[in-house]
Motif scaffolding. Structure first.
Motif, PDB file in Angstrom:
ATOM      1  N   GLN A 250      59.795  62.242  74.399  1.00 10.79           N
ATOM      2  CA  GLN A 250      58.815  61.079  74.763  1.00 10.79           C
ATOM      3  C   GLN A 250      59.298  60.086  73.809  1.00 10.79           C
ATOM      4  O   GLN A 250      59.674  58.899  74.198  1.00 10.79           O
ATOM      5  N   ALA A 251      59.579  60.448  72.469  1.00  7.29           N
ATOM      6  CA  ALA A 251      60.082  59.287  71.431  1.00  7.29           C
ATOM      7  C   ALA A 251      61.507  58.779  71.906  1.00  7.29           C
ATOM      8  O   ALA A 251      61.827  57.512  71.915  1.00  7.29           O
ATOM      9  N   ASP A 361      59.773  63.074  64.567  1.00  7.78           N
ATOM     10  CA  ASP A 361      58.794  64.252  64.870  1.00  7.78           C
ATOM     11  C   ASP A 361      58.865  65.323  63.855  1.00  7.78           C
ATOM     12  O   ASP A 361      57.675  65.943  63.465  1.00  7.78           O
ATOM     13  N   ALA A 362      60.003  65.724  63.332  1.00 12.05           N
ATOM     14  CA  ALA A 362      60.016  66.696  62.497  1.00 12.05           C
ATOM     15  C   ALA A 362      59.405  66.296  61.183  1.00 12.05           C
ATOM     16  O   ALA A 362      58.357  67.014  60.415  1.00 12.05           O
ATOM     17  N   MET A 363      59.557  65.003  60.790  1.00 11.81           N
ATOM     18  CA  MET A 363      58.750  64.632  59.546  1.00 11.81           C
ATOM     19  C   MET A 363      57.336  64.391  59.635  1.00 11.81           C
ATOM     20  O   MET A 363      56.595  64.555  58.727  1.00 11.81           O
ATOM     21  N   THR A 364      57.001  63.969  61.050  1.00 14.53           N
ATOM     22  CA  THR A 364      55.536  63.774  61.075  1.00 14.53           C
ATOM     23  C   THR A 364      54.790  65.241  61.588  1.00 14.53           C
ATOM     24  O   THR A 364      53.558  65.039  62.098  1.00 14.53           O
ATOM     25  N   SER A 365      55.271  66.218  61.800  1.00 18.05           N
ATOM     26  CA  SER A 365      54.751  67.597  62.191  1.00 18.05           C
ATOM     27  C   SER A 365      54.693  68.478  60.949  1.00 18.05           C
ATOM     28  O   SER A 365      55.788  68.724  60.079  1.00 18.05           O
ATOM     29  N   THR A 366      53.631  69.168  60.920  1.00 24.58           N
ATOM     30  CA  THR A 366      53.533  70.273  59.777  1.00 24.58           C
ATOM     31  C   THR A 366      54.303  71.396  60.232  1.00 24.58           C
ATOM     32  O   THR A 366      54.086  71.854  61.495  1.00 24.58           O
ATOM     33  N   GLY A 406      52.255  53.119  69.738  1.00 24.15           N
ATOM     34  CA  GLY A 406      51.386  53.895  68.878  1.00 24.15           C
ATOM     35  C   GLY A 406      52.027  55.197  68.943  1.00 24.15           C
ATOM     36  O   GLY A 406      53.027  55.649  69.767  1.00 24.15           O
ATOM     37  N   TRP A 407      51.568  56.091  68.247  1.00 27.35           N
ATOM     38  CA  TRP A 407      52.160  57.522  68.152  1.00 27.35           C
ATOM     39  C   TRP A 407      51.114  58.425  67.679  1.00 27.35           C
ATOM     40  O   TRP A 407      50.529  58.439  66.774  1.00 27.35           O
ATOM     41  N   ARG A 408      51.031  59.696  68.461  1.00 29.13           N
ATOM     42  CA  ARG A 408      50.107  60.665  67.809  1.00 29.13           C
ATOM     43  C   ARG A 408      50.858  61.928  67.604  1.00 29.13           C
ATOM     44  O   ARG A 408      51.381  62.580  68.343  1.00 29.13           O
TER      45      ARG A 408
END
Length: 444
Positions: A250-251, A361-366, A406-408
């Motif tokens: 998606q990104a 996405d790696a940075m914004t994911s636990t 935006g981003w979820r």
């Protein structure tokens, strides 16, 4: 209607009211050619019903454009309504979509018929090439109205910019012109001594072309199914990154849109993002799920996953440029990446895009080894590493895309720890055993 945003509901209601006004004269005015209307409406509805059984076999715009050339504008608009109400609808809410489709086509046919009548139409200028002008003008107007209305409701429902919603206008002109010519042939044959039955033979090549188009879409659906199967295998193997591949896809597509890519290239880039980690299927599961720091030997094993992935997808021809992104998405602009240490413009464009989407996405994911970073912190880190690790132009494109859409993230940390806010790791193969566990953000 309840599931739609208020703006989309208002757009649909306005279209339905306008369409009702367009077709009302056909019911109230005397002298309506009901026989011709009935035959064309039945043919149109039959095409739509065929489309419900075989995707792509219905919705023959040629019939509607023939109606625009043969009938008074209000009657021609009414021809579209029965077929649209029984036509194929793939997504909910079904009734709302059918009503919208009927209103949209009625407005488009009415506009096309008005233009054709103003320019004369085949009944007043039956000789070639003079009859081409009203037919092609009607097809262009039909295309314009359909695309504009589609864009309006898409912008209202999904909150996308009109420029993006109307991006497909140029691509839809040529198919509509073909339908316009077919509609002209139907109209001419309909009024000829051969009669309506001969006019219906025009639909045969249209049906064949529609069938071929449907086969193409089935092939694309098979491609997507193949990709979903590969992604599900990766998600099962490394459950902590479940959903990561879809979000990277998606990104990547968001960045591609800002860079002006569309069509097949944008789709290929989305596939590249989705499949970038498929090579992890060849990496031992214990390494993917390890909580502590990786040893240099373990890092070398994980760093093989781009090459594993490239080998896995090498024979999948439809991926095209996506294969190079799978191989090179861990290269760095300064040449310190892997597997081949490419630098600058040596790194394929797709790989530079996927690298940004993957790291973000790696940075914004636990993950199992650290908490998620907030989106703003991740963007700051991308911008800090632009020029050394990431392509600056693509980083800025991503910033613009996020500001617009935006981003979820998978998980958002309200108060991430200081360790999670550290820089994107820059270590390569052979890094110290004491390297932070977050080094794996660059390992995928």
């Amino acid at each position: 209607m309840r599931a739609l945003p208020p703006a989309a509901r208002a757009c649909i209601v306005c279209a339905v009211l306008a369409a009702a006004g367009c077709v009302l004269p056909a019911v109230t005015a005397p002298g309506t050619p009901w026989v011709t209307f009935g035959l064309l409406a039945v043919v149109c509805a039959g095409c739509e019903l065929a489309g419900r059984r075989s995707s792509g076999a219905g919705s023959f715009f040629a019939v509607l454009l023939a109606a625009a050339l043969l009938l008074p504008p209000a009657v021609a608009a009414l021809v579209a309504v029965p077929g649209a109400l029984v036509g194929r609808v793939e997504h909910r809410p079904y009734t709302t979509r059918r009503v919208w489709h009927a209103a949209q086509l009625a407005l488009a046919v009415r506009a096309a018929a008005e233009v054709a009548a103003w320019l004369g139409g085949p009944h007043r200028t039956p000789d070639f090439p003079y009859a081409l002008l009203p037919a092609l003008a009607a097809a262009l107007v039909f295309c314009l109205v359909v695309t504009v209305l589609d864009g309006l409701v898409l912008a209202a429902a999904d909150r996308v910019r009109l420029r993006v919603a109307w991006r497909g206008l140029a691509r839809s002109v040529a198919p509509h012109l073909v339908h316009g010519l077919a509609g002209l042939m139907m109209a001419v044959l309909w009024r000829s001594p051969f009669g309506p039955l001969a006019a219906l033979f025009v639909l045969l090549p249209m049906y064949v072309s529609s069938w071929v188009f449907a086969q193409y879409h089935r092939e694309r659906a098979a491609h997507r199914a193949t990709i979903r199967a590969l992604v599900q295998a990766v998600d099962i193997k490394d459950q902590y990154t479940r959903g990561h591949s879809e979000r990277v896809g998606q990104a990547s597509a968001m960045i591609a849109g800002e860079l002006g890519m569309d069509g097949d290239r944008l789709e290929a880039l989305r596939f590249a993002g989705i499949l970038h980690d498929v090579g992890k299927l060849g990496v031992p599961t214990r390494l993917l799920r390890k909580d502590g720091p990786l040893t240099p030997q373990e890092r070398r094993v994980i760093e093989l996953h781009p090459e594993y992935g490239h080998e896995m997808v090498r024979g999948i021809g439809f991926l095209g440029e996506a294969r190079s992104a799978i191989l090179h998405h861990h290269e760095r602009l300064d040449g310190s990446g892997y597997p081949y240490g490419l630098s600058g413009q040596q790194i394929p464009e797709f790989a530079r895009v996927v690298a940004i989407a993957d790291a973000f996405d790696a940075m914004t994911s636990t993950r199992s080894y650290r908490r998620a970073r907030p989106v703003d912190a991740a963007l700051t880190e991308l911008q800090r590493c632009a020029g050394t690790q990431f392509d600056p132009r693509m980083v800025q494109a991503f910033v613009r895309a996020l500001a617009q859409h935006g981003w979820r993230p998978a998980v958002t940390a309200d108060e991430p720890d200081a360790h999670a806010l550290g820089p994107v790791p820059q270590a390569r193969t052979g890094a110290s055993p004491a390297a932070s566990a977050t080094d794996r953000e660059r390992l995928g």
